[in-house]
Design an enzyme around this catalytic site. Structure first.
Site, PDB file in Angstrom:
ATOM      1  N   ASP A  34     -13.392  73.718  -0.429  1.00 18.71           N
ATOM      2  CA  ASP A  34     -14.709  73.552   0.206  1.00 18.71           C
ATOM      3  C   ASP A  34     -15.779  73.088  -0.786  1.00 18.71           C
ATOM      4  O   ASP A  34     -16.954  72.967  -0.435  1.00 18.71           O
ATOM      5  CB  ASP A  34     -15.153  74.850   0.886  1.00 18.71           C
ATOM      6  CG  ASP A  34     -15.343  75.994  -0.106  1.00 18.71           C
ATOM      7  OD1 ASP A  34     -15.075  75.786  -1.320  1.00 18.71           O
ATOM      8  OD2 ASP A  34     -15.754  77.084   0.324  1.00 18.71           O
ATOM      9  N   GLY A  35     -15.398  72.846  -2.029  1.00 19.07           N
ATOM     10  CA  GLY A  35     -16.358  72.341  -3.021  1.00 19.07           C
ATOM     11  C   GLY A  35     -16.924  73.419  -3.936  1.00 19.07           C
ATOM     12  O   GLY A  35     -17.554  73.107  -4.942  1.00 19.07           O
ATOM     13  N   GLU A  36     -16.732  74.696  -3.594  1.00 15.37           N
ATOM     14  CA  GLU A  36     -17.216  75.758  -4.490  1.00 15.37           C
ATOM     15  C   GLU A  36     -16.467  75.702  -5.812  1.00 15.37           C
ATOM     16  O   GLU A  36     -15.317  75.271  -5.863  1.00 15.37           O
ATOM     17  CB  GLU A  36     -16.991  77.133  -3.841  1.00 15.37           C
ATOM     18  CG  GLU A  36     -17.949  77.433  -2.715  1.00 15.37           C
ATOM     19  CD  GLU A  36     -17.765  78.847  -2.167  1.00 15.37           C
ATOM     20  OE1 GLU A  36     -16.936  79.604  -2.712  1.00 15.37           O
ATOM     21  OE2 GLU A  36     -18.441  79.182  -1.172  1.00 15.37           O
ATOM     22  N   ARG A  93     -39.044  66.187 -12.332  1.00 14.20           N
ATOM     23  CA  ARG A  93     -40.176  65.443 -11.760  1.00 14.20           C
ATOM     24  C   ARG A  93     -40.845  66.220 -10.623  1.00 14.20           C
ATOM     25  O   ARG A  93     -41.888  65.829 -10.140  1.00 14.20           O
ATOM     26  CB  ARG A  93     -39.699  64.063 -11.286  1.00 14.20           C
ATOM     27  CG  ARG A  93     -39.453  63.115 -12.451  1.00 14.20           C
ATOM     28  CD  ARG A  93     -38.909  61.775 -12.004  1.00 14.20           C
ATOM     29  NE  ARG A  93     -37.552  61.898 -11.517  1.00 14.20           N
ATOM     30  CZ  ARG A  93     -36.836  60.902 -11.027  1.00 14.20           C
ATOM     31  NH1 ARG A  93     -37.365  59.693 -10.951  1.00 14.20           N
ATOM     32  NH2 ARG A  93     -35.595  61.076 -10.606  1.00 14.20           N
ATOM     33  N   GLN A  94     -40.220  67.333 -10.218  1.00 11.05           N
ATOM     34  CA  GLN A  94     -40.846  68.174  -9.176  1.00 11.05           C
ATOM     35  C   GLN A  94     -41.420  69.421  -9.845  1.00 11.05           C
ATOM     36  O   GLN A  94     -41.002  70.541  -9.594  1.00 11.05           O
ATOM     37  CB  GLN A  94     -39.800  68.553  -8.133  1.00 11.05           C
ATOM     38  CG  GLN A  94     -39.283  67.337  -7.373  1.00 11.05           C
ATOM     39  CD  GLN A  94     -38.291  67.733  -6.309  1.00 11.05           C
ATOM     40  OE1 GLN A  94     -38.555  68.627  -5.501  1.00 11.05           O
ATOM     41  NE2 GLN A  94     -37.141  67.094  -6.306  1.00 11.05           N
ATOM     42  N   HIS A 127     -40.262  65.098 -18.635  1.00 16.65           N
ATOM     43  CA  HIS A 127     -41.173  64.185 -17.960  1.00 16.65           C
ATOM     44  C   HIS A 127     -42.646  64.483 -18.274  1.00 16.65           C
ATOM     45  O   HIS A 127     -43.453  63.581 -18.427  1.00 16.65           O
ATOM     46  CB  HIS A 127     -40.899  64.301 -16.464  1.00 16.65           C
ATOM     47  CG  HIS A 127     -41.722  63.396 -15.640  1.00 16.65           C
ATOM     48  ND1 HIS A 127     -41.669  62.039 -15.777  1.00 16.65           N
ATOM     49  CD2 HIS A 127     -42.629  63.662 -14.685  1.00 16.65           C
ATOM     50  CE1 HIS A 127     -42.513  61.501 -14.915  1.00 16.65           C
ATOM     51  NE2 HIS A 127     -43.107  62.450 -14.250  1.00 16.65           N
ATOM     52  N   ASP A 168     -46.096  53.319 -16.961  1.00 23.26           N
ATOM     53  CA  ASP A 168     -47.090  54.006 -16.134  1.00 23.26           C
ATOM     54  C   ASP A 168     -48.030  54.805 -17.044  1.00 23.26           C
ATOM     55  O   ASP A 168     -47.723  55.063 -18.205  1.00 23.26           O
ATOM     56  CB  ASP A 168     -46.452  54.897 -15.057  1.00 23.26           C
ATOM     57  CG  ASP A 168     -45.467  55.898 -15.642  1.00 23.26           C
ATOM     58  OD1 ASP A 168     -45.802  56.531 -16.647  1.00 23.26           O
ATOM     59  OD2 ASP A 168     -44.363  56.035 -15.085  1.00 23.26           O
ATOM     60  N   LYS A 192     -49.234  52.031 -12.610  1.00 21.88           N
ATOM     61  CA  LYS A 192     -48.196  52.016 -11.562  1.00 21.88           C
ATOM     62  C   LYS A 192     -48.597  52.935 -10.426  1.00 21.88           C
ATOM     63  O   LYS A 192     -49.132  54.009 -10.661  1.00 21.88           O
ATOM     64  CB  LYS A 192     -46.879  52.490 -12.169  1.00 21.88           C
ATOM     65  CG  LYS A 192     -45.750  52.689 -11.180  1.00 21.88           C
ATOM     66  CD  LYS A 192     -44.467  53.162 -11.864  1.00 21.88           C
ATOM     67  CE  LYS A 192     -44.269  54.650 -11.745  1.00 21.88           C
ATOM     68  NZ  LYS A 192     -42.981  55.113 -12.258  1.00 21.88           N
ATOM     69  N   THR A 226     -33.965  54.648 -10.180  1.00 17.43           N
ATOM     70  CA  THR A 226     -33.562  53.495  -9.351  1.00 17.43           C
ATOM     71  C   THR A 226     -33.693  52.176 -10.110  1.00 17.43           C
ATOM     72  O   THR A 226     -33.161  51.152  -9.682  1.00 17.43           O
ATOM     73  CB  THR A 226     -34.449  53.391  -8.099  1.00 17.43           C
ATOM     74  OG1 THR A 226     -35.812  53.186  -8.532  1.00 17.43           O
ATOM     75  CG2 THR A 226     -34.373  54.653  -7.255  1.00 17.43           C
TER      76      THR A 226
HETATM   77  C1  R5P Z   1     -41.968  58.309 -13.729  1.00 15.87           C
HETATM   78  O1  R5P Z   1     -43.068  58.745 -13.839  1.00 15.87           O
HETATM   79  C2  R5P Z   1     -40.942  58.261 -14.807  1.00 15.87           C
HETATM   80  O2  R5P Z   1     -41.527  58.246 -16.073  1.00 15.87           O
HETATM   81  C3  R5P Z   1     -40.031  57.071 -14.631  1.00 15.87           C
HETATM   82  O3  R5P Z   1     -40.769  55.896 -14.840  1.00 15.87           O
HETATM   83  C4  R5P Z   1     -39.451  57.043 -13.243  1.00 15.87           C
HETATM   84  O4  R5P Z   1     -38.957  58.292 -12.911  1.00 15.87           O
HETATM   85  C5  R5P Z   1     -38.381  56.004 -13.122  1.00 15.87           C
HETATM   86  O5  R5P Z   1     -37.925  56.001 -11.805  1.00 15.87           O
HETATM   87  P1  R5P Z   1     -37.344  54.696 -11.131  1.00 15.87           P
HETATM   88  O6  R5P Z   1     -36.322  54.125 -12.078  1.00 15.87           O
HETATM   89  O7  R5P Z   1     -36.735  55.191  -9.849  1.00 15.87           O
HETATM   90  O8  R5P Z   1     -38.456  53.753 -10.884  1.00 15.87           O
END
Ligand code: R5P
Length: 302
Positions: A34-36, A93-94, A127, A168, A192, A226
């Site tokens: 089951d993935g555990e 990032r959260q 981050h 950014d 950004k 991404t």
């Molecule tokens: C954002 O503030 C981080 O420093 C990265 O620039 C970001 O997480 C990169 O994410 P993605 O490659 O999805 O644009």
């Protein structure tokens, strides 16, 4: 000292252990239908300083749970101290509430790690500089910036025509540090905007100090997920007279088709580190991986 590895980044665990002059100790990671996962360390750790290397890269939840279980296994088996080496800390990032009603997922991860019995965390390029304040246990926050600076010196000894770019405004501190490591190489930041609901990115202007005469831009970021941030920054730089764009980013998260997007982009070269093990299907021609093993081993030796 005993070094154990989760399943997320065995090559890095082995490099760290080698630098420490030991082998990675055996542990069983059994996956139920089951993935555990069932974790069992297979070495005596009574009164030992235990190091557990587990990056919480995709799939983060699986790797985070594995880390909790490894820590619990070591603690129950009598370890004297437990250091979790988490080169890439997922959910970072959260780290606060962006929109009303959201969970602070990083806070949950940290609390659970602390409750599981970790004595110390070693991690890389978080981050936000405020994240260490969320921890109650000691945290060693390392950076790949000196590794990147060394590589930039080797590639472009006179730094001529080059400018460092943060994609950014949040990365401006990072870019100032690497500029200092490179004898004050000029730097600028891009403004950004990311749509918090869709993730769409627009990078359409520089802060006031962008120098038009720069022919080579070196983007420095903490992670590539991404790849959209990098591609948007690269396009803006090329539209503004830059002829060559290189990228240095610590964590190669490489979600979705990031590798393909980067390979097909106008970026000349992408340097990342091995905080995350880049799987074979995500490797691309423009990619070069630099190792953080020495920095981690250096801290563990102290
Ligand atoms: C954002 O503030 C981080 O420093 C990265 O620039 C970001 O997480 C990169 O994410 P993605 O490659 O999805 O644009």
């Amino acid at each position: 000292m005993k070094v154990f590895s989760g399943s997320s980044n065995k090559p890095l665990s082995e490099k760290i252990a080698k630098q420490l002059g030991v082998s990675v100790s055996p542990c069983e990671i059994y996956i139920f239908p089951d993935g555990e996962r069932r974790i069992r360390i297979e070495e005596n750790v009574v009164d030992e300083d235990v190091i557990i290397v587990q990056t919480t890269s995709p799939v983060p939840d699986t790797h985070i749970m594995e880390l909790f279980f490894l820590v619990d296994a070591a603690k129950r088996s009598g370890a004297k101290s437990i250091t979790a080496v988490v080169p890439y800390l997922g959910y970072q990032r959260q780290d606060h509430v962006f929109r009303e009603g959201e969970a602070v997922s990083l806070d949950v991860v940290i609390k659970t790690l602390e409750a599981s019995g970790v004595d110390r965390i070693i991690t890389f390029d978080l981050h936000s500089i405020k994240i260490p304040e969320l921890f109650k246990i000691p945290i060693v926050h390392l950076s790949a910036l000196s590794i990147f600076a060394q590589k930039i010196k080797e590639l472009f000894p006179d730094y001529k025509d080059s400018i460092l770019i943060s994609p950014d405004m949040g990365g401006i501190r990072r870019i100032k540090i690497i500029s200092e490591l490179l004898d004050g190489m000029p730097f600028a930041s891009i403004e950004k905007n990311r749509d918090l609901a869709t993730g769409d990115i627009s990078s359409n202007k520089f802060d006031s100090v962008f120098q038009k005469e720069a022919k080579r831009a070196i983007i420095v970021d903490d992670m590539i997920s991404t790849g959209r941030t990098i591609v948007a920054a690269c396009d803006l730089l090329l539209q503004n007279g830059v002829e060559e764009v290189l990228v240095f980013a610590t964590h190669p998260v490489f979600s979705n088709s990031a590798s393909k997007i980067l390979q097909e982009s106008k970026v000349a070269k992408v340097f990342v580190t091995d905080t995350i093990d880049v799987q074979q299907d995500k490797v691309f021609e423009k990619l070069e991986v630099l190792s953080v093993a020495q920095e981690i081993a250096g801290k563990l030796k102290n």
